[in-house]
Design an enzyme around this catalytic site. Structure first.
Site: not given
Ligand code: GCW
Length: 675
Positions: A207, A284, A288, A357, A362, A390, A518
């Site tokens: 971000n 990115k 989001e 990923k 996520d 996370e 989740h």
């Molecule tokens: O896992 C989510 C996170 C965000 C993150 C996003 C991503 C950097 O909660 O904080 O942003 O993925 O991977 O872009």
């Protein structure tokens, strides 16, 4: 003696039977070569051997004696040149090395040889690891070469010093003090990375704050890159796609606009003027809330290519993230990235890699592998994993992720026959690939022990080892790390290793077993299965578990959302078939009645209860086991881990209680007493 964890796995304490022979085998250090890297090798070997042997070993004296350890390249060392290992060295590539016990002028010696200084540094660390872990070093015949090219840390650090999903203090990069003041941590960090073969780092959050690309920041970043360079750690940046507008004051960031292309070219030239070995951009885009090519009606490929063209003359790469999930693509978030990216296969420039990923949602405690692995035939795909925990207890829970990543890397995609594991896909052995790699969202911050939890260091370590060799076993890695980090005493090692190996499954059991995912809210830490309100449906918990009076689970079968079809046969058939779908993925792919019969004979509801109960009990058992190590490792680290375990045990019980209470209200079934 108390330890604070700052030394990571580079404590250089050894013991055990083999260690007694080391004094005879290591009597002289010969590291020839003028580079800063050679200086680092000399320092490392001298510090390490002095610590481990309890006496100083002579360094770079003329003459050769029995017990010499000779390190270098054929270019720098005549001793290595005269060995004529040309063909063998060639096979180790740019970063590999050979370590051999040899005889030179009738003297038994150890030779660590490579084609470049960085390979020699990796070889030196490998040799020291053998000593740290108490292995014999008298008859060595080792040849190593990394399976993947890009082995990168991904920091989510912001210019204001905060870290997104960081749990170990503030950012290590002191932007106010740079470029004049260079913290010792910068070199210590690069050294730790080099010790496990990590060869680059993206320094800022995906971000991305656009100011990172401003000339003033670039000068600071260049100073940091100078510190890292001799350790083989290359600098990369996350780029904000709208930088041409925000920074360059252009009217658009449309990737097909000539002025935009020129802006990126000029920016790349500026960066390479300051950092000649700059690695490239991570992006990115259209995810989001981040800007991207779709904002201008262009594709992800068109977006990636404009950056790729700017970097290409300098041999830089673009890592374009596949973490996109626009709602208009498909109702199921898990399907969206595959749909968007497979249709672009073949449209990316050769210096673009798509960064995916490990799983399709996520970084959940357990996900099946992302179906994009193996599905892109003409586009390099690199893997993104997350060491920072996370969704896995952050820096509060003891969770070793080596086993999770092993499960991921060993998953068979069947992209081409059986045996097309993710590890092989990543190494370019399934579809030939110009770029290979694995990156990790990282855990270090300014905390003294780098990662918050002492055991979180093991995830940084495991990432490095797996990026070097994705087929390494999680157990071997845990064993190595424990010996270097805590103790070489076999009994203690066995206890700690077992704790680590079971820790991820324990976490899954008390948080999201049987394919659940989740079940959290905004902090991604505490249970929030009732979370049904968020700016987007796919940020709630109810969207994923879909629990009601009838049952629970996300139907991704052919009769439901059809996500299974994104996998190759026979994987899709296995996931689709209720009876053959591994139960650890059950509720990821299937929606089942509460009374559905599990393989154990229990109903789904009873099995779910049993898993949560078992998880909480396993956490409590882990705490007990840790208590038994009192006196076996230094008191401070023992206590600090114990303190966090107390939290973990309490929070595991909360997970169990709150989840079972919530689902119990829907299932209208009592929670059976734990057996
Ligand atoms: O896992 C989510 C996170 C965000 C993150 C996003 C991503 C950097 O909660 O904080 O942003 O993925 O991977 O872009």
């Amino acid at each position: 003696m108390d330890e604070d964890g700052y030394k990571l796995w580079l404590r250089y304490i050894t013991s055990g039977d083999a260690a007694r022979t080391y004094g005879r085998i290591v009597r002289q250090l010969r590291v020839d070569g003028p580079s800063a890297t050679c200086g680092i090798i000399r320092d490392e070997l001298r510090t390490a051997t002095t610590a481990m042997l309890g006496r100083a070993v002579s360094l770079n004296e003329n003459g050769l004696q029995a017990g010499a350890v000779i390190v270098g390249t054929a270019g720098n060392s005549s001793l290595i040149r005269d060995l004529n290992w040309t063909a063998d060295l060639l096979a180790t590539g740019d970063e590999g090395f050979i370590i051999r016990s040899a005889t030179i002028a009738k003297h038994p010696v150890t030779v660590i040889a490579s084609n470049h200084d960085i390979g020699a540094l990796y070889g030196a660390f490998h040799f020291l690891r053998l000593m740290q872990t108490g292995q014999p070093i008298d008859r060595l015949g080792i040849a190593e070469r990394p399976a993947l090219q890009l082995r990168l840390m991904n920091h989510w650090d912001n210019p204001n010093g905060s870290i997104e999903r960081g749990y170990a203090g503030r950012s290590m990069w002191d932007w106010n003090a740079l470029p004049e003041k260079l913290s010792q941590r910068y070199a210590d960090y690069a050294r730790a990375c080099a010790s496990i073969g990590i060869n680059g780092a993206v320094i800022n959050n995906v971000n991305a704050d656009v100011r990172m690309l401003a000339s003033e920041s670039l000068r600071k970043i260049a100073a940091l890159a100078d510190v890292w360079r001799p350790y083989g750690v290359r600098m990369y940046l996350s780029a904000n796609f709208s930088a041409p507008v925000q920074l360059g004051r252009l009217a658009t960031a449309d990737p097909l606009d000539r002025s935009v292309m020129n802006w990126w070219k000029a920016k790349a030239d500026e960066i390479y003027g300051l950092i000649p070995d700059f690695g490239g951009f991570l992006v990115k885009a259209n995810s989001e809330g981040q800007p991207g090519p779709k904002t201008y009606g262009r594709t992800h490929a068109e977006g990636a290519n404009v950056l790729a063209d700017a970097l290409a003359p300098h041999r830089g790469n673009v890592m374009w993230r596949a973490f996109v999930y626009d709602e208009d693509i498909d109702p199921d978030r898990a399907k969206r990235a595959y749909i968007e990216f497979t249709r672009l296969d073949g449209q990316f420039r050769p210096n673009v890699a798509v960064q995916v990923k490990n799983g399709p949602v996520d970084f959940q405690p357990r996900e099946p592998f992302h179906p994009l692995f193996g599905a892109m035939k003409q586009t390099p795909v690199i893997a993104e994993i997350q060491a920072t925990q996370e969704y896995l207890g952050q820096a509060k829970h003891l969770v070793y992720l080596g086993t999770m990543w092993e499960e991921f890397l060993n998953s068979d995609t069947h992209a081409k026959d059986s045996g097309s594991t993710v590890a092989k896909v990543l190494a370019g052995k399934v579809h030939p690939s110009r770029i290979t790699g694995m990156v990790s969202v990282t855990n270090p911050g300014l905390d003294t022990n780098w990662c918050g939890h002492h055991f979180s260091q093991s995830n940084w370590y495991a990432f490095g080892r797996l990026a070097w060799n994705p087929e390494m076993s999680a157990e071997t890695i845990a064993d190595e790390w424990t010996r270097m980090t805590f103790s070489n005493d076999d009994k203690t090692v066995a206890v700690i290793r077992d704790v680590m190996i079971g820790s991820r499954e324990t976490f899954v059991n008390y948080t999201m077993p049987l394919g659940l995912h989740h079940l959290i809210g905004g902090d991604h830490y505490a249970p929030m299965p009732w979370n049904d309100r968020a700016p987007r449906a796919d940020w709630t918990a109810t969207y994923y578990h879909q629990a009601s009076a009838e049952g629970i689970g996300f139907d991704r079968t052919r009769r439901g959302g059809r996500a299974v079809e994104q996998y190759f046969p026979p994987v899709c058939d296995m996931f689709d078939d209720l009876k053959r779908c591994p139960e650890k993925y059950l509720l990821w792919f299937h929606r089942c009645a509460w009374d559905y019969r599990m393989k154990s004979g229990k109903t789904l509801w009873d099995e779910l209860c049993a898993k949560y109960q078992q998880g909480a009990e396993q956490a409590a058992a882990l705490q007990k086991t840790w208590q038994s190590l009192d006196g076996k490792i230094d008191a401070r680290r023992h206590r600090e881990v114990a303190d966090r375990l107390a939290l973990q045990v309490a929070d595991a019980a909360k997970w169990r209680d709150q989840i079972l209470e919530f689902f119990g209200r829907l299932s209208k079934r009592p929670v059976p007493r734990s057996s």
